[in-house]
Design a protein around this motif. Sequence first.
Motif, PDB file in Angstrom:
ATOM      1  N   ASP A  50      37.895  62.828  10.968  1.00 37.64           N
ATOM      2  CA  ASP A  50      37.453  64.200  11.155  1.00 37.64           C
ATOM      3  C   ASP A  50      37.300  64.519  12.565  1.00 37.64           C
ATOM      4  O   ASP A  50      36.333  65.272  13.118  1.00 37.64           O
ATOM      5  N   PHE A 163      32.203  63.691  -1.000  1.00 40.89           N
ATOM      6  CA  PHE A 163      31.125  63.191  -0.135  1.00 40.89           C
ATOM      7  C   PHE A 163      30.459  61.824  -0.625  1.00 40.89           C
ATOM      8  O   PHE A 163      29.409  61.210  -0.477  1.00 40.89           O
ATOM      9  N   TRP A 299      19.415  72.790  -1.270  1.00 43.46           N
ATOM     10  CA  TRP A 299      19.093  72.372   0.049  1.00 43.46           C
ATOM     11  C   TRP A 299      19.702  70.934   0.253  1.00 43.46           C
ATOM     12  O   TRP A 299      20.127  70.568   1.144  1.00 43.46           O
ATOM     13  N   TRP A 302      23.377  71.023   0.746  1.00 37.29           N
ATOM     14  CA  TRP A 302      23.769  71.315   2.145  1.00 37.29           C
ATOM     15  C   TRP A 302      23.299  70.200   3.084  1.00 37.29           C
ATOM     16  O   TRP A 302      24.250  69.912   3.875  1.00 37.29           O
ATOM     17  N   GLY A 303      22.282  69.541   2.783  1.00 40.19           N
ATOM     18  CA  GLY A 303      22.054  68.539   3.556  1.00 40.19           C
ATOM     19  C   GLY A 303      22.887  67.423   3.805  1.00 40.19           C
ATOM     20  O   GLY A 303      23.482  67.002   4.853  1.00 40.19           O
ATOM     21  N   MET A 305      26.255  67.577   2.443  1.00 43.62           N
ATOM     22  CA  MET A 305      27.614  67.974   2.979  1.00 43.62           C
ATOM     23  C   MET A 305      27.486  68.446   4.726  1.00 43.62           C
ATOM     24  O   MET A 305      28.693  68.300   5.124  1.00 43.62           O
ATOM     25  N   THR A 306      26.631  68.896   5.091  1.00 45.36           N
ATOM     26  CA  THR A 306      26.838  69.385   6.515  1.00 45.36           C
ATOM     27  C   THR A 306      25.941  68.671   7.510  1.00 45.36           C
ATOM     28  O   THR A 306      26.555  68.607   8.655  1.00 45.36           O
ATOM     29  N   ASN A 307      25.127  67.778   7.109  1.00 49.50           N
ATOM     30  CA  ASN A 307      24.243  66.916   7.898  1.00 49.50           C
ATOM     31  C   ASN A 307      24.508  65.327   7.489  1.00 49.50           C
ATOM     32  O   ASN A 307      23.535  64.708   8.219  1.00 49.50           O
ATOM     33  N   GLY A 308      25.010  65.073   6.568  1.00 48.83           N
ATOM     34  CA  GLY A 308      25.050  63.800   6.324  1.00 48.83           C
ATOM     35  C   GLY A 308      23.965  63.177   5.925  1.00 48.83           C
ATOM     36  O   GLY A 308      23.193  61.867   5.822  1.00 48.83           O
ATOM     37  N   TYR A 309      22.933  63.820   5.023  1.00 43.85           N
ATOM     38  CA  TYR A 309      21.634  63.501   4.854  1.00 43.85           C
ATOM     39  C   TYR A 309      22.076  62.206   3.698  1.00 43.85           C
ATOM     40  O   TYR A 309      22.936  62.417   2.901  1.00 43.85           O
TER      41      TYR A 309
END
Length: 506
Positions: A50, A163, A299, A302-303, A305-309
């Motif tokens: 990526d 993911f 939440w 989102w965490g 997929m966008t921040n790699g939580y």
Amino acid sequence: MSSKKDPSRKTMRLPDTYVIIFFVVLLAAVLTYTVPVGTYKTQEITYEMDGATKTREVLVADSFELQRDEQGNPVKKGVAVFEPYGEVGLLNYVFEGFVSGSKWGSAVGVMAFILVIGGAFGIIIRTGAVEAGILHVLSKFKGMERAIIPVMFVLFSLGGAIFGMGEEAIPFVLILAPVCVALGYDAITAVMITYVATQIGFATSWMNPFSVAIAQGISGIPVLSGAGFRMAMWAGFTLVGIFYTMRYAEKVKADPTSSLCYETDSYFRENVEKGKEVESHFGLGHMLVVLALFAGIAWVIWGVMTNGYYIPEIATQFFVVGLVSGIIGALFKLNDMGVNDIAVSFREGAKDLLGAAMVVGMAKGIVLVLGGDTPTDPTVLNTILNSAGNAISSFNTAVSGWLMYLFQSVFNFFVVSGSGQAALTMPLMAPLSDLAGVTRQVAVLAFQLGDGFTNLIVPTSGCLIACLGAARIDWGTWARFQIKFQAILFVLASLVVVGAVLTGLN
């Protein structure tokens, strides 16, 4: 003819998960007396994903060496029955397994994750809002119940493929188990459309960052290459999973007593009945709890997929959802809740998943008895890995490719982490595939299928055991159900790997 089970009829009862792990630990201990230990050298590699440069420490394929004593004989490090001072002996496997790892993974991190998730949902369930909300929604969509299986299966399979969804399935099992029971299905159906679906997606993914992307980067082939083939494979296996699940679910709906978990599902049936009582006066407090739950799920997604939580963040996110739900329940006196009930419910919810959490640590104890999974340490696992690689290269291409898949399936019993298994096995399997006349793309394919599908049945998979704990299904019951589907997946995956070899997938 009566559809009820004959109480006099004996059914095969498999050993408890703890018993199975204990005997595997004994086998591991025996291996330490019969198999010499060996080491690999390691190196740091980089690969692009990526648009970003990723690095990973992996073993060097041709660097294996047996450890030898002063006389030049291979060293066998037979494990002691008991070791003091924090060392690992046979009987130390439970405690040492519990405290191994970090908060980012196995074992202590996963154990904490499971307990926090269980506690959070203990609070949410105590409010009574979830069951009531489920029944309220189902009443609005009467006649469309069957759609939940294919829709949920596809969504969770995509989660696994895109993911690497795995541990994230645990809370969804807690939510969907009562839904499936309310629809006339069972808790097994809930595990199928959540955890099983994620692992089918995980195994057949074209872009999983924890599996195929790492394996391709280590193997020196373009990351996310072969996506078209894998997308078709994902669609095929997902359809097989949907068909098998729907066929099973309809059978249970026609005769609920045919379910292997009919007795343990009584817990969910009782909660559903309580939910019917609450549904009649479904109010603002109940609605707020349901909204808090869905906001929390959004939440988490989102965490991730966008921040790699990952484990620490997700656990805390669900803890917040549980805490908010408990406060709402106490303020609105839902199900006669008080402030102390928040604490009691958290404790009871964690207790329900304690047994599943303990399996994670015990399973890690198996690897520790073998000496661990660090390539640079002298371990039995390193020697087994090297021996398997040498054996695979002596067969023709189709058989070599299939043996790679078989080896990865077996090795996953010991190292259930996808990224961990990739780091250990792919530096060896990639150059080995060159010698065997198998493309490196096929070597990656054998890894991802072997790693992903066996997660559905091995008792050393903490995520599986946690999902089963959430569904109140013991591993022996699950194994009796899953063994047929596991065989189907194994045969189909074998055909895919052999077909990929014969067509020269690259």
